[in-house]
Design an enzyme around this catalytic site. Structure first.
Site, PDB file in Angstrom:
ATOM      1  CG  HIS A 124     -20.942  33.485  -4.489  1.00 47.14           C
ATOM      2  ND1 HIS A 124     -20.338  34.353  -3.607  1.00 47.14           N
ATOM      3  CD2 HIS A 124     -20.616  32.232  -4.056  1.00 47.14           C
ATOM      4  CE1 HIS A 124     -19.681  33.660  -2.690  1.00 47.14           C
ATOM      5  NE2 HIS A 124     -19.840  32.364  -2.927  1.00 47.14           N
ATOM      6  CG  ASP A 161     -21.559  30.046   2.160  1.00 45.76           C
ATOM      7  OD1 ASP A 161     -22.114  29.011   1.740  1.00 45.76           O
ATOM      8  OD2 ASP A 161     -20.427  30.410   1.778  1.00 45.76           O
ATOM      9  CG  HIS A 163     -17.306  31.204  -0.022  1.00 45.69           C
ATOM     10  ND1 HIS A 163     -17.782  29.918   0.129  1.00 45.69           N
ATOM     11  CD2 HIS A 163     -16.009  31.097  -0.397  1.00 45.69           C
ATOM     12  CE1 HIS A 163     -16.811  29.063  -0.163  1.00 45.69           C
ATOM     13  NE2 HIS A 163     -15.720  29.752  -0.480  1.00 45.69           N
ATOM     14  CG  ASP A 248     -19.182  27.070   2.675  1.00 50.03           C
ATOM     15  OD1 ASP A 248     -19.739  27.687   3.619  1.00 50.03           O
ATOM     16  OD2 ASP A 248     -19.200  27.481   1.491  1.00 50.03           O
TER      17      ASP A 248
HETATM   18 ZN   LIG Z   1     -19.675  29.111   0.500  1.00 50.78          ZN
END
Ligand SMILES: [Zn+2]
Length: 345
Positions: A124, A161, A163, A248
């Site tokens: 991120h 991931d 996200h 995740d």
């Molecule tokens: Zn994540």
């Protein structure tokens, strides 16, 4: 065929208190690798600190000093999700250095494949902003380093991931040398990663986003890998594959709403390993991103190593989700990605 791993207790010193991204994650992974005797099959790689020059391949110098200043003043929150402690700058420098060392070990042929077990995670972090538990973008730094040091023309980053790796996408959005492929829950944090975001200028088409509805499990992910990830990677012909490995999307992980199992991760890793073997002489480097249920995380990382080692007996101590709800249909999304957006075979 040696498989390397980067780990050092320095990674435990990024103290986030009660935060979900905490040192227990890496402690659980290492203790599980020891308990299952998997660790003795692996080759340790010393991490070392990344230099300012290496970190500034991706991040602005002012941003790097800002992270250092905040840590030196005792730490604090950099945004609503991202906290630092006095040692966080040092740890983040070692996390970037860990991804670099894993990449070097693979590129120099010391090991066939490697996994950097580092924290804080990175995908991120943008060139000038910390967010989503990330300070420096470890994978992006390793990618830029590999392009420069080994004079590569093309590399791919596969980010599974749950996200979207907005930082990695932003860093390489106009870079035709880097293929960024992301599967992620959408709509979800951080909000980016729509199917229409494909890169700009000469890099048009080198960002491949696969935004998935909540509820996807092993079958949906494998469909996406087979039908989009594999043909996109084959067309690009990377000389190295880096993986933003976040766990995740496991069904037991409380941060998101996917239903992937340890067995599913093993199958995804097998596909990625197959791509590396086929396209880039096996050169493959994983770097840890998310994964917040420590039991699921430790079992999934072990399964990843088993596949990288070529072990066939993959243990899945958690099994499939006991409360498995109907998975959404993603046929339309896959068709759109293939036909309308990326023109894949
Ligand atoms: Zn994540």
């Amino acid at each position: 065929m040696k498989v390397g791993f980067v780990y050092d207790p320095v990674y435990l010193k990024h103290d986030t208190g009660q935060h979900v991204e905490n040192a227990k994650r890496l402690e659980a992974i290492i203790s599980h690798l020891e308990k299952t005797r998997l660790k003795q099959q692996l080759t340790p790689i010393e991490p070392g600190a990344a230099s300012i020059e290496e970190i500034s391949l991706v991040h602005h110098k002012q941003y790097i000093s800002h992270i250092q200043d905040v840590a030196q003043r005792g730490g604090g929150w950099l945004d609503a999700d991202t906290v630092t402690s006095p040692n966080s700058y040092e740890v983040a420098v070692y996390a970037a250095g860990g991804a670099i060392k894993a990449t070097e070990a693979v590129m120099d042929g010391e090991v066939a494949r490697a996994f950097a077990l580092v924290r804080p995670p990175g995908h991120h972090a943008t060139s000038q902003r910390a967010m989503g538990f990330c300070l420096f973008n470890n994978v992006a730094i390793a990618a830029k380093y590999a392009l420069a040091k080994y004079n590569l023309e093309r590399l791919a980053i596969i980010d599974f991931d749950v996200h979207h790796g907005n930082g990695t996408q932003e860093i390489f959005y106009d870079n035709p040398q880097v293929l960024y492929i992301s599967t992620h829950q959408h709509p979800f944090y951080p909000g980016t990663g729509s199917i229409e975001e494909t890169g700009v200028g000469e890099a048009k088409g080198t960002t491949v986003n696969i935004p998935l509805p909540a509820g996807c499990g092993d079958a949906e992910y494998l469909q996406v890998f087979d039908q989009i990830v594999v043909p996109a990677a084959r067309r690009f012909k990377p000389q190295l594959i880096l993986v933003s490995a976040g766990y995740d999307l496991h069904w037991a992980d409380g941060i998101a709403l996917m239903q992937v199992s340890v067995t599913g991760f093993a199958q995804m890793v097998k596909i990625i390993k197959g791509l590396a073997d086929e396209l880039c002489s096996g050169r493959l480097v994983f770097s840890l991103e998310g994964g917040y249920n420590v039991t699921a995380l430790a079992a999934s990382v072990k399964a990843t190593f088993d596949v990288l080692l070529g072990n066939t007996n993959i243990e899945d101590p958690l099994g499939q989700s006991p409360h498995r709800f109907a998975a959404p249909t993603i046929t339309h999304l896959i068709k759109k990605a293939i036909k309308e957006i990326h023109n894949l075979p």
